[in-house]
Design a protein around this motif. Structure first.
Motif, mmCIF file in Angstrom:
data_model
loop_
_atom_site.group_PDB
_atom_site.id
_atom_site.type_symbol
_atom_site.label_atom_id
_atom_site.label_comp_id
_atom_site.label_asym_id
_atom_site.label_seq_id
_atom_site.Cartn_x
_atom_site.Cartn_y
_atom_site.Cartn_z
ATOM 1 N N ARG A 85 33.309 -29.376 81.731
ATOM 2 C CA ARG A 85 32.470 -29.356 80.412
ATOM 3 C C ARG A 85 34.075 -28.897 79.495
ATOM 4 N N GLN A 86 34.718 -29.682 79.431
ATOM 5 C CA GLN A 86 35.779 -29.565 77.803
ATOM 6 C C GLN A 86 35.600 -31.269 78.111
ATOM 7 N N SER A 87 35.872 -30.765 76.489
ATOM 8 C CA SER A 87 36.365 -32.216 75.955
ATOM 9 C C SER A 87 37.153 -32.773 75.856
ATOM 10 N N ASP A 88 36.618 -34.315 76.034
ATOM 11 C CA ASP A 88 37.981 -34.927 76.395
ATOM 12 C C ASP A 88 39.836 -34.427 75.574
ATOM 13 N N SER A 89 39.889 -34.433 74.205
ATOM 14 C CA SER A 89 41.037 -33.892 74.076
ATOM 15 C C SER A 89 41.236 -32.503 74.788
ATOM 16 N N ALA A 90 40.779 -31.733 74.915
ATOM 17 C CA ALA A 90 41.011 -30.184 75.580
ATOM 18 C C ALA A 90 41.420 -30.999 77.253
ATOM 19 N N ALA A 91 40.310 -31.667 77.821
ATOM 20 C CA ALA A 91 41.094 -31.619 78.836
ATOM 21 C C ALA A 91 42.586 -32.715 79.242
ATOM 22 N N TYR A 92 42.244 -33.661 78.123
ATOM 23 C CA TYR A 92 43.636 -34.177 78.312
ATOM 24 C C TYR A 92 45.229 -33.215 77.913
ATOM 25 N N ARG A 93 44.816 -32.426 76.956
ATOM 26 C CA ARG A 93 46.086 -31.450 76.524
ATOM 27 C C ARG A 93 46.368 -30.728 77.995
ATOM 28 N N HIS A 94 45.037 -29.901 78.679
ATOM 29 C CA HIS A 94 45.666 -28.988 80.486
ATOM 30 C C HIS A 94 45.858 -29.734 80.751
ATOM 31 N N ILE A 95 45.121 -30.999 81.217
ATOM 32 C CA ILE A 95 46.237 -32.051 82.794
ATOM 33 C C ILE A 95 47.575 -31.785 82.460
ATOM 34 N N ARG A 96 47.615 -32.436 80.833
ATOM 35 C CA ARG A 96 49.222 -32.616 80.485
ATOM 36 C C ARG A 96 50.363 -31.044 80.820
ATOM 37 N N ALA A 97 49.424 -30.409 80.316
ATOM 38 C CA ALA A 97 50.468 -28.894 80.588
ATOM 39 C C ALA A 97 50.770 -29.284 81.819
ATOM 40 N N ALA A 98 49.184 -29.174 82.240
ATOM 41 C CA ALA A 98 49.371 -28.467 84.030
ATOM 42 C C ALA A 98 50.730 -29.566 84.870
ATOM 43 N N ARG A 99 50.464 -30.962 84.130
ATOM 44 C CA ARG A 99 51.818 -31.479 84.825
ATOM 45 C C ARG A 99 53.140 -31.071 84.553
ATOM 46 N N ALA A 100 53.151 -30.521 83.016
ATOM 47 C CA ALA A 100 54.084 -29.792 83.179
ATOM 48 C C ALA A 100 54.705 -29.310 83.732
ATOM 49 N N VAL A 101 53.995 -27.883 84.081
ATOM 50 C CA VAL A 101 54.249 -26.859 84.554
ATOM 51 C C VAL A 101 54.555 -27.273 85.780
ATOM 52 N N ARG A 102 53.997 -28.495 86.667
ATOM 53 C CA ARG A 102 54.450 -28.682 88.468
ATOM 54 C C ARG A 102 56.043 -29.236 87.723
ATOM 55 N N ILE A 103 56.803 -29.970 86.886
ATOM 56 C CA ILE A 103 57.905 -30.794 86.939
ATOM 57 C C ILE A 103 58.461 -29.854 86.313
ATOM 58 N N PHE A 104 58.313 -28.157 85.244
ATOM 59 C CA PHE A 104 59.452 -27.729 84.771
ATOM 60 C C PHE A 104 58.722 -26.403 84.786
ATOM 61 N N PRO A 105 58.246 -25.316 86.168
ATOM 62 C CA PRO A 105 57.608 -24.192 86.337
ATOM 63 C C PRO A 105 58.145 -22.976 84.857
ATOM 64 N N PRO A 106 59.326 -23.129 84.517
ATOM 65 C CA PRO A 106 59.944 -22.069 83.225
ATOM 66 C C PRO A 106 58.726 -22.464 81.947
ATOM 67 N N VAL A 107 58.349 -23.726 81.960
ATOM 68 C CA VAL A 107 57.242 -23.140 80.579
ATOM 69 C C VAL A 107 56.330 -22.171 80.669
ATOM 70 N N THR A 108 56.037 -21.979 81.953
ATOM 71 C CA THR A 108 55.090 -20.908 81.829
ATOM 72 C C THR A 108 54.909 -19.840 81.320
ATOM 73 N N GLU A 109 56.237 -19.189 81.521
ATOM 74 C CA GLU A 109 56.382 -17.429 80.771
ATOM 75 C C GLU A 109 56.670 -18.344 79.252
ATOM 76 N N LEU A 110 56.637 -19.091 79.050
ATOM 77 C CA LEU A 110 56.689 -19.506 77.190
ATOM 78 C C LEU A 110 55.328 -19.430 76.962
ATOM 79 N N LEU A 111 54.815 -20.376 77.571
ATOM 80 C CA LEU A 111 53.069 -19.903 77.109
ATOM 81 C C LEU A 111 52.620 -18.933 77.257
ATOM 82 N N ARG A 112 52.129 -18.082 78.142
ATOM 83 C CA ARG A 112 52.241 -16.951 77.984
ATOM 84 C C ARG A 112 52.870 -15.882 76.590
#
Length: 285
Positions: A85-112
């Motif tokens: 039940r996410q909006s289109d823009s929220a789904a886009y951002r979360h998917i981009r972030a999820a794929r960024a985490v797969r490519i470069f895992p250290p970004v997770t700590e910066l997000l947290r």
């Protein structure tokens, strides 16, 4: 309404207890002190970031394993929109972030930690496979989104766009301010029915009907409405700085930072300076 009726019926029948429903679970914070309110807001923001990061990491694994197919969705985007039940823009951002985490895992700590926002990660997602990805991520920490966009703009090998002025339908133009004079057609077309005065009315000459012509009796051509204008141009960093400062200074008049209003006031101020005679006796440019 049926949902609330069903829940109330189950509560009355003893199938559910009121505290476990959670439909209305507000907390009275009016008694909190200023310091307690600030501490509460900071804690809630930290919890929100933690929940967001947990969701992003989960979506990264779901995306890697294509688990959305087990729920009969064709893509992770459909899963986020229709199941989560996410909006289109929220789904886009979360998917981009999820794929960024797969490519470069250290970004997770910066997000947290809040040093890198979700929007910033979306901007640099396309460059995380470059050789200098670690440098890019470290530089982006703590930066505003517009600063990151300005920096990565140099990586895009695109020719600068020419100045563009295009006319658009009037319906596409949203006025920047509501101070509209009362003699515009919007108010002139309004008619108010009132009782006839006791004294003889003053004769009023009405314009000819739009369906007939005074000369030939044929319908006159409709007057085209004034079109809006879409303007686009490429500027340098100093212009961008001046624009942001002007937007900030005009927030009291244009809270949403409308560029058409900011430019209109700036141009009028310039014309008042270089053409003062045009504003004498109430004249306006």
């Amino acid at each position: 309404m049926e949902l609330f009726r069903g829940v109330n019926r189950k509560i009355s029948e003893g199938q559910l207890s009121a505290p476990t429903v959670g439909l209305v679970n507000t907390v009275d914070i009016s008694h909190l002190t200023n310091e307690e309110l600030l501490t509460r807001a900071e804690g809630l923001a930290a919890d929100e970031r933690a929940s967001m990061c947990d969701l992003i990491e989960t979506l990264a694994v779901i995306d890697e394993r294509k688990l959305y197919r087990e729920r009969e969705y064709l893509s992770l985007f459909e899963y986020c929109v229709f199941k989560l039940r996410q909006s289109d823009s929220a789904a886009y951002r979360h998917i981009r972030a999820a794929r960024a985490v797969r490519i470069f895992p250290p970004v997770t700590e910066l997000l947290r930690s809040g040093k890198l926002s979700l929007e910033s990660l979306v901007v640099i997602h396309h460059y995380l496979e470059d050789l200098d990805a670690a440098t890019l991520v470290a530089w982006s920490a703590g930066k505003r989104v517009w600063e990151i966009e300005r920096m990565v703009a140099s990586r895009r090998m695109e020719a600068p766009r020419r100045d563009v002025v295009r006319f658009v339908p009037t319906s596409a133009v949203r006025p920047a301010t509501t101070d509209q004079p009362l003699d515009t057609p919007l108010f002139a077309a309004a008619q108010v029915s009132a009782p006839m005065p006791a004294t003889p009315p003053v004769p009023i000459s009405f314009p000819p009907s739009p369906t007939t012509s005074m000369v030939s009796g044929t319908p006159p051509p409709p007057a085209p409405p004034d079109p809006g204008v879409r303007i686009a141009f490429t500027a340098d960093a100093d212009f961008h700085r001046l624009l942001r400062e002007t937007q900030a200074a005009m927030r009291h008049k244009y809270p949403d930072g409308r560029l058409d209003g900011v430019f209109r006031d700036a141009l009028r101020a310039l014309l008042r300076k270089i053409r003062p005679w045009a504003y004498r006796k109430g004249a306006r440019v």
